[in-house]
Enzyme design. Structure first.
Site, PDB file in Angstrom:
ATOM      1  N   VAL A  62       0.844  -1.193   0.000  1.00 13.20           N
ATOM      2  CA  VAL A  62       0.000   0.000   0.000  1.00 13.20           C
ATOM      3  C   VAL A  62       0.882   1.246   0.000  1.00 13.20           C
ATOM      4  O   VAL A  62       1.907   1.284   0.689  1.00 13.20           O
ATOM      5  CB  VAL A  62      -0.906   0.016   1.263  1.00 13.20           C
ATOM      6  CG1 VAL A  62      -1.760   1.272   1.317  1.00 13.20           C
ATOM      7  CG2 VAL A  62      -1.762  -1.236   1.333  1.00 13.20           C
ATOM      8  N   CYS A  63       0.475   2.275  -0.763  1.00 10.29           N
ATOM      9  CA  CYS A  63       1.127   3.585  -0.694  1.00 10.29           C
ATOM     10  C   CYS A  63       0.048   4.652  -0.850  1.00 10.29           C
ATOM     11  O   CYS A  63      -1.131   4.394  -0.610  1.00 10.29           O
ATOM     12  CB  CYS A  63       2.232   3.716  -1.750  1.00 10.29           C
ATOM     13  SG  CYS A  63       1.640   3.822  -3.449  1.00 10.29           S
ATOM     14  N   ARG A  64       0.426   5.843  -1.269  1.00 10.20           N
ATOM     15  CA  ARG A  64      -0.552   6.927  -1.396  1.00 10.20           C
ATOM     16  C   ARG A  64      -1.491   6.701  -2.568  1.00 10.20           C
ATOM     17  O   ARG A  64      -2.699   6.816  -2.451  1.00 10.20           O
ATOM     18  CB  ARG A  64       0.159   8.276  -1.540  1.00 10.20           C
ATOM     19  CG  ARG A  64      -0.792   9.467  -1.525  1.00 10.20           C
ATOM     20  CD  ARG A  64      -0.041  10.777  -1.654  1.00 10.20           C
ATOM     21  NE  ARG A  64       0.508  10.955  -2.979  1.00 10.20           N
ATOM     22  CZ  ARG A  64      -0.161  11.451  -4.023  1.00 10.20           C
ATOM     23  NH1 ARG A  64      -1.407  11.827  -3.896  1.00 10.20           N
ATOM     24  NH2 ARG A  64       0.426  11.580  -5.196  1.00 10.20           N
ATOM     25  N   MET A  90      -3.933   4.731  -0.704  1.00  8.23           N
ATOM     26  CA  MET A  90      -4.722   5.337   0.366  1.00  8.23           C
ATOM     27  C   MET A  90      -5.674   6.406  -0.173  1.00  8.23           C
ATOM     28  O   MET A  90      -6.680   6.711   0.457  1.00  8.23           O
ATOM     29  CB  MET A  90      -3.810   5.926   1.443  1.00  8.23           C
ATOM     30  CG  MET A  90      -3.082   4.878   2.269  1.00  8.23           C
ATOM     31  SD  MET A  90      -4.173   3.714   3.129  1.00  8.23           S
ATOM     32  CE  MET A  90      -4.902   4.772   4.382  1.00  8.23           C
TER      33      MET A  90
END
Length: 98
Positions: A62-64, A90
């Site tokens: 997961v990242c931005r 996210m």
């Protein structure tokens, strides 16, 4: 590259499935909110932390927005790990955060 939507991740969490999430954002980004129970390993440190991961465990990265987590999936796959990218990151997450 395998991908999963944030909605699918939320469903897995709601069903109490044993999933392993890794957030590869920078510390400042994670401080603004993260998925409860997620492990934080900034992308720049991922290769140094490989010994802490298990090659038989599938990980969801997961990242931005999904870009850095895509690079993280490539790094893990190149070293023999199982990884899936959470598309949209996210920015697409509407589940709970801590």
């Amino acid at each position: 590259m395998k991908e999963i939507t944030p909605q699918e991740v939320q469903r897995l969490l709601a069903d109490k499935q044993p999933i392993h999430l890794i957030d590869v954002r920078e510390t400042e980004e994670v401080e603004s909110g993260k998925i409860p129970g997620i492990t934080h390993i900034p992308l720049g440190l991922l290769e140094f932390k490989l010994q802490d991961l298990d090659k038989v465990t599938p990980y969801i990265m997961v990242c931005r927005s999904g870009g850095r987590s895509g690079r993280a999936v490539q790094i893990l796959e190149d070293h023999g790990y199982q990884a899936t990218n959470m598309v949209g990151g996210m920015m697409a997450w509407d589940g709970s955060v801590e």
